[in-house]
Design a protein around this motif. Structure first.
Motif, short mmCIF file in Angstrom:
data_model
loop_
_atom_site.label_atom_id
_atom_site.label_comp_id
_atom_site.label_asym_id
_atom_site.label_seq_id
_atom_site.Cartn_x
_atom_site.Cartn_y
_atom_site.Cartn_z
N TYR A 154 0.84 -1.19 0.00
CA TYR A 154 0.00 0.00 0.00
C TYR A 154 0.87 1.24 0.00
CZ TYR A 154 -3.68 -3.31 1.00
OH TYR A 154 -4.55 -4.36 0.90
N PRO A 155 0.36 2.35 -0.55
CA PRO A 155 1.15 3.58 -0.56
C PRO A 155 1.45 4.06 0.85
CG PRO A 155 -0.76 3.75 -2.02
CD PRO A 155 -0.96 2.52 -1.19
N GLY A 156 2.55 4.81 0.97
CA GLY A 156 2.86 5.39 2.27
C GLY A 156 4.03 4.71 2.95
N PRO A 157 4.59 5.35 3.95
CA PRO A 157 5.81 4.88 4.61
C PRO A 157 5.56 4.09 5.88
CG PRO A 157 5.40 7.15 5.23
CD PRO A 157 4.25 6.74 4.34
N ALA A 158 4.41 3.42 6.01
CA ALA A 158 4.07 2.78 7.28
C ALA A 158 5.09 1.74 7.70
CB ALA A 158 2.68 2.15 7.19
N ASN A 159 5.74 1.08 6.73
CA ASN A 159 6.72 0.05 7.10
C ASN A 159 8.04 0.62 7.55
OD1 ASN A 159 7.09 0.90 4.42
ND2 ASN A 159 8.22 -0.95 3.89
N LEU A 160 8.20 1.93 7.49
CA LEU A 160 9.45 2.57 7.93
C LEU A 160 9.30 3.24 9.29
CD1 LEU A 160 10.44 4.28 4.55
CD2 LEU A 160 10.88 1.93 5.31
N MET A 161 8.13 3.13 9.89
CA MET A 161 7.85 3.82 11.15
C MET A 161 6.89 2.99 11.98
SD MET A 161 5.24 6.82 9.76
CE MET A 161 6.47 7.53 8.68
N ARG A 162 6.69 3.39 13.20
CA ARG A 162 5.78 2.67 14.10
C ARG A 162 4.51 3.49 14.28
NH1 ARG A 162 6.11 -1.61 12.96
NH2 ARG A 162 5.08 -2.34 14.88
N LYS A 163 3.72 3.50 13.22
CA LYS A 163 2.44 4.19 13.19
C LYS A 163 1.42 3.25 12.56
CE LYS A 163 0.14 8.27 11.18
NZ LYS A 163 -0.70 8.55 12.35
N MET A 164 0.18 3.34 12.98
CA MET A 164 -0.88 2.49 12.46
C MET A 164 -0.83 2.46 10.93
SD MET A 164 -4.96 2.68 13.33
CE MET A 164 -5.31 4.26 12.56
N ALA A 165 -0.56 1.27 10.38
CA ALA A 165 -0.33 1.17 8.94
C ALA A 165 -1.53 1.59 8.12
CB ALA A 165 0.09 -0.25 8.59
N CYS A 166 -2.74 1.21 8.57
CA CYS A 166 -3.92 1.49 7.75
C CYS A 166 -4.27 2.97 7.74
CB CYS A 166 -5.11 0.66 8.19
SG CYS A 166 -5.66 0.95 9.88
N ASN A 167 -3.57 3.79 8.54
CA ASN A 167 -3.74 5.25 8.48
C ASN A 167 -3.42 5.79 7.09
OD1 ASN A 167 -2.81 7.62 11.09
ND2 ASN A 167 -4.78 6.91 10.44
N PHE A 168 -2.55 5.09 6.37
CA PHE A 168 -2.14 5.56 5.05
C PHE A 168 -3.02 4.97 3.94
CE2 PHE A 168 1.59 5.99 7.74
CZ PHE A 168 2.05 7.25 7.41
N GLY A 169 -4.12 4.35 4.33
CA GLY A 169 -5.05 3.80 3.35
C GLY A 169 -4.88 2.30 3.21
N TRP A 170 -6.01 1.62 3.01
CA TRP A 170 -5.99 0.16 2.79
C TRP A 170 -7.08 -0.14 1.78
CZ3 TRP A 170 -1.80 -1.31 5.38
CH2 TRP A 170 -1.43 -2.67 5.35
N ASP A 171 -7.29 -1.41 1.48
CA ASP A 171 -8.32 -1.71 0.47
C ASP A 171 -9.72 -1.70 1.06
OD1 ASP A 171 -8.08 -4.07 1.88
OD2 ASP A 171 -7.50 -5.31 0.16
N TRP A 172 -9.84 -1.18 2.27
CA TRP A 172 -11.15 -0.92 2.88
C TRP A 172 -11.13 0.40 3.66
CZ3 TRP A 172 -9.02 -0.53 7.50
CH2 TRP A 172 -7.98 -1.43 7.84
N GLY A 173 -9.99 1.08 3.71
CA GLY A 173 -9.88 2.25 4.57
C GLY A 173 -9.38 3.48 3.85
N PRO A 174 -9.78 4.65 4.32
CA PRO A 174 -9.36 5.90 3.70
C PRO A 174 -7.95 6.29 4.13
CG PRO A 174 -10.70 6.40 5.60
CD PRO A 174 -10.66 4.89 5.49
#
Length: 808
Positions: A154-174
């Motif tokens: 998914y787009p976004g840098p969630a795997n480089l930091m310790r923040k809720m990954a789905c905050n950057f969008g998922w296939d069900w989330g904004p």
């Protein structure tokens, strides 16, 4: 002197410090709520539109790209305590903390708490506190330059930091990238020493319960002691660890198998008779193991609780709102109650979200809802260099210790789909020799669980076979995800395998009509109108919805039919898959459907939509997860009736199987005097060939009955059935708690639903997906704020059944 807390909740102000796309004309400062988020403060101030409505998600994208400052003033008086700490239970995410002009420190992890000694910086009277948040997008750009690119689904840098990954969008989330003090801020004053961490290891030995309490202390522990109380038993001991025995406690059981007695445990830190600090929780006594002992079929994956192999009827759990502080204890209780009412006995807290707040786990303890807890890694490769490993270890240590008292928690899982990704998603070619997280899953996390929570099992991933030498998604080993069904092939392919445990599988559908029209205001409203399209986050999701109908249900021509038929297909797909897997109980020991809930109004795999309303899938889950399941399944060249019994008493009785024409004519009938499914088992009975030998596939069905359970089997899919136009009588009667709506069928009515939310958004019904044979009737209990009438209830779009789709 006992410790003392001062909550820092009021008098907060929020200021935008600028950033990419910052909106001109914002007030210098607006009122802020703690706990809270920037988005919800802006929403409360009327400065942004609701991100959940129409295309507003895009309009508020700038919020996550700005830096923000929270400020407050508070009064402090010197109480003589030796130490005063400023404690943040949760900061989202990159924050700089300043007290009276002195920088206390910086944070970089949403998933842990922070404590700063501040006594020397406090002054009697008014004090000024500022918490400045850097945009996670901006920090992500900096981290991109430090870490070489790594695969991320998914787009976004969630795997480089310790923040809720789905905050950057998922296939069900904004994509609503939040910041803020998402949990409490507190001043804690203490003298001499305080309890830093408490780890109660709770075990059973024979009939007795044992609580081995490990304590960690801040400060000077000289001459201090502990007083530990559990269930009327009290011991005193030196600081360090102590064990207390509870004779013959009642056992804590998962929902459906027994009660959930909870016992308060209290740990007090004593200086003589003075209580310096205290800690308390409710605990439960139960034994637990995960059976993965290899057998002739592969590697099982079975939860054994109190020596009972428990079949898992589960659902995956995602954050219940993008704006986490809005999920109150009452909302957790309601959502978990909805799961329990659907006969769900496990929620898997998925790794792209958060470690939930205490209220979630406490409610699961009370309701007997088992919890599978992922560590927070999902669908991406995670670096093992730089600052990340230390943050991950600190986060894992804190949350293992925080959650271990809860009897509902039964598994720590290393990650979601990352090992699978390394095997199958082309990661190896991209990564070369770069790290991707395996050291976390196979070394760091299992070591921490063994050290801190040795009474619970750890599993390296979902899916995972138990060995890197066996493909992680091999259905014969460990836990499996079934996503080719939905993504690539029809749901009839669920029967292609019998996974030992299926921890993810799902099928999409739009939310309830009330939720859809509350959040999308397109005119006209169509499956591809802008708002509806925007609230579909899956890649070619609408195409998959229509493709999934092929061979099963007619393609819809109207919006009303699209909404109904896709919801119906979702319910049927999941029911079909679960019935298949449950019918193989023993080889298969659990299913965890994707997903229970939504974080906003969206077309998704959820059974409960983003505004908490029940989709038809929820009713299908309640039926297919019932402890007594009767189902007709293919076996060899024929058909068998299978009785699956998840109760602790055997289930037996006569089984009658009829082959009927749709008009109710009995073509063949056979009664077996007794089918017996022992407790926690399944029993099969072959259906005689002459009963199952269909004459006219388009006009016949099998009906099996055993006590109050019924199983239906059609010989063709709806597109090839001659379902009659529905004929029925409908009667509405006022009841003390709402309305009784009785439908008396004159013809076969397949999968009857009353969509009473089409009458009023707060109207509800107690059942859906009811099939009536000619001459049968069903009474629905309906709650409605407005009066109900026969005409409205008898007509589409309120009255819907599969028969109406013929020729659509």
């Amino acid at each position: 002197m006992p410790s003392r807390n001062q909550a820092l909740e009021g008098n907060w102000r929020l200021t935008c410090l600028g950033g990419q796309g910052a909106r001109p004309g914002l007030p210098e400062a607006i009122p802020a709520t703690v706990p809270g988020t920037v988005h919800t403060d802006l929403l409360a101030a009327g400065l942004i539109p609701d991100p959940y409505l129409d295309l507003n998600e895009i309009a508020v994208d700038w919020v996550g790209k700005c830096d923000w400052r929270y400020e407050t003033t508070f009064n402090w008086s010197d109480d003589g305590a030796q130490n005063t700490d400023l404690v943040f239970a949760g900061l989202d995410t990159f924050a700089t903390i300043t007290l009276n002009g002195v920088t206390l420190g910086e944070t970089a992890n949403m998933n842990r708490s922070y404590r700063f000694p501040v006594r020397e910086h406090l002054r009697p009277g008014e004090n000024h506190l500022a918490v400045t948040f850097e945009s996670a997008w901006k920090r992500g750009e900096a981290l991109d330059k430090i870490y070489e690119p790594r695969p991320n689904n998914y787009p976004g840098p969630a795997n480089l930091m310790r923040k809720m990954a789905c905050n950057f969008g998922w296939d069900w989330g904004p994509t609503v990238v939040t910041s803020g003090l998402w949990q409490s801020a507190t001043l804690q004053s203490w003298s001499k020493a305080r309890l830093r961490a408490i780890r109660p290891e709770i075990t059973l030995a024979g009939a007795d319960g044992h609580v081995h309490v490990h304590t960690e202390i801040d400060g000077d522990a000289t001459n201090l002691g502990l007083r530990i109380s559990v269930a009327g038993q009290t011991v005193t001991a030196p600081v360090g660890s102590a064990e207390i025995t509870v004779p013959n406690p009642e056992l804590w059981w998962p929902a459906g198998l027994g009660n959930q007695p909870l016992y308060p445990v209290t740990v007090e830190l004593l200086d003589g008779e003075t209580v310096l600090d205290s800690w308390s929780r409710n605990i439960g006594f139960r034994s637990l193991r995960l059976d993965t002992t290899p057998d002739e079929e592969g590697t099982p994956f079975a939860f054994v609780i109190n020596d009972v192999p428990v079949y898992i009827c589960g659902a995956n759990w995602i954050p219940d709102d993008c704006f986490l502080p809005r999920v109150t204890p009452e909302r957790y209780a309601a959502r978990i109650a909805q799961a329990k009412a659907a006969s769900i006995n496990m929620l898997r807290v998925w790794g792209g979200g958060i470690y939930e707040t205490e209220a979630f786990y406490e409610e699961c303890d009370r309701q007997g809802m088992l919890v599978w807890q992922d560590f927070l890694f999902a669908c991406a490769a995670y670096p093992e260099e730089g600052d990340l490993p230390a943050e991950i270890e600190a986060e894992a240590r804190e949350n293992i210790v925080r959650l271990m008292p809860h009897p509902s928690l039964v598994l720590w899982n290393g990650n979601n789909e990352n090992i699978w990704g390394w095997f199958d998603w082309g990661w190896q070619d991209v990564l070369k020799n770069r790290t991707w997280g395996l050291g976390y899953y196979l070394d760091l996390l299992p070591r921490l669980v063994a050290e801190l929570d040795p009474t619970r099992p750890y599993w390296a991933g979902s899916p995972y076979s138990g060995s890197m030498d066996i493909h992680p998604n091999d259905p014969a080993h460990g836990c499996t995800h079934l996503w080719d069904v939905w993504n690539e092939i029809g749901y009839e392919h669920y029967v292609d395998s019998v996974p030992r445990f299926c921890s993810e599988f799902g099928w999409q559908a739009p939310p309830t009509w009330a939720t859809l029209t509350q959040s999308v205001h397109d005119n006209p409203l169509t499956p591809t109108s802008p708002g509806v399209w925007h609230h579909q986050k899956a890649t070619i999701g609408n195409d998959k919805l229509l493709r999934g109908l092929k061979g099963h249900l007619p393609e819809p021509k109207t919006m009303d039919d699209w909404h109904f038929v896709t919801q119906l297909n979702q319910a049927r797909a999941i029911k079909f898959g679960i019935e298949h897997m449950r019918s193989h109980r023993g080889r298969n020991m659990g299913t965890i459907v994707w997903q229970l809930n939504d974080c906003w109004p969206v077309t998704s795999w959820a059974a409960v939509d983003g505004y908490g309303r029940l989709k038809p899938l929820w009713y299908a889950l309640r039926a297919v997860y019932h402890p007594h399941l009767l189902t007709i399944q293919p076996r060899g060249e024929g058909l068998s009736v299978v009785a699956v019994n998840e109760r602790t008493l055997f289930w037996r009785g006569p089984v009658t199987i009829k082959r009927l024409r749709f008009d109710g004519t009995v073509l063949a009938e056979w009664t077996h005097w007794r089918l017996c499914a022992d407790r926690l088992s399944a029993a099969e009975l072959p259906i005689p060939a002459d009963v199952a030998a269909v004459g006219d596939k388009a006009n016949e069905l099998l009906v099996a009955t055993m006590h109050d359970s019924t199983a239906l089997h059609y010989f063709a899919e709806d597109v090839d059935l001659n379902l009659p136009q529905p004929e029925f009588d409908l009667k509405v009667e006022k009841a003390a708690d709402g309305y009784q709506v009785t439908v008396a069928a004159k013809t076969l009515i397949k999968d009857l639903c009353l969509f009473v939310d089409r009458i009023h958004p707060d109207a509800t019904t107690d059942d859906m997906l009811v099939t009536l044979l000619p001459g049968q009737s069903k009474t629905f209990a309906v709650q409605s704020p407005v009066a109900l009438d026969t005409k409205t209830l008898s007509s589409a779009p309120v009255f819907r059944c599969a028969n109406q789709l013929q020729g659509s």
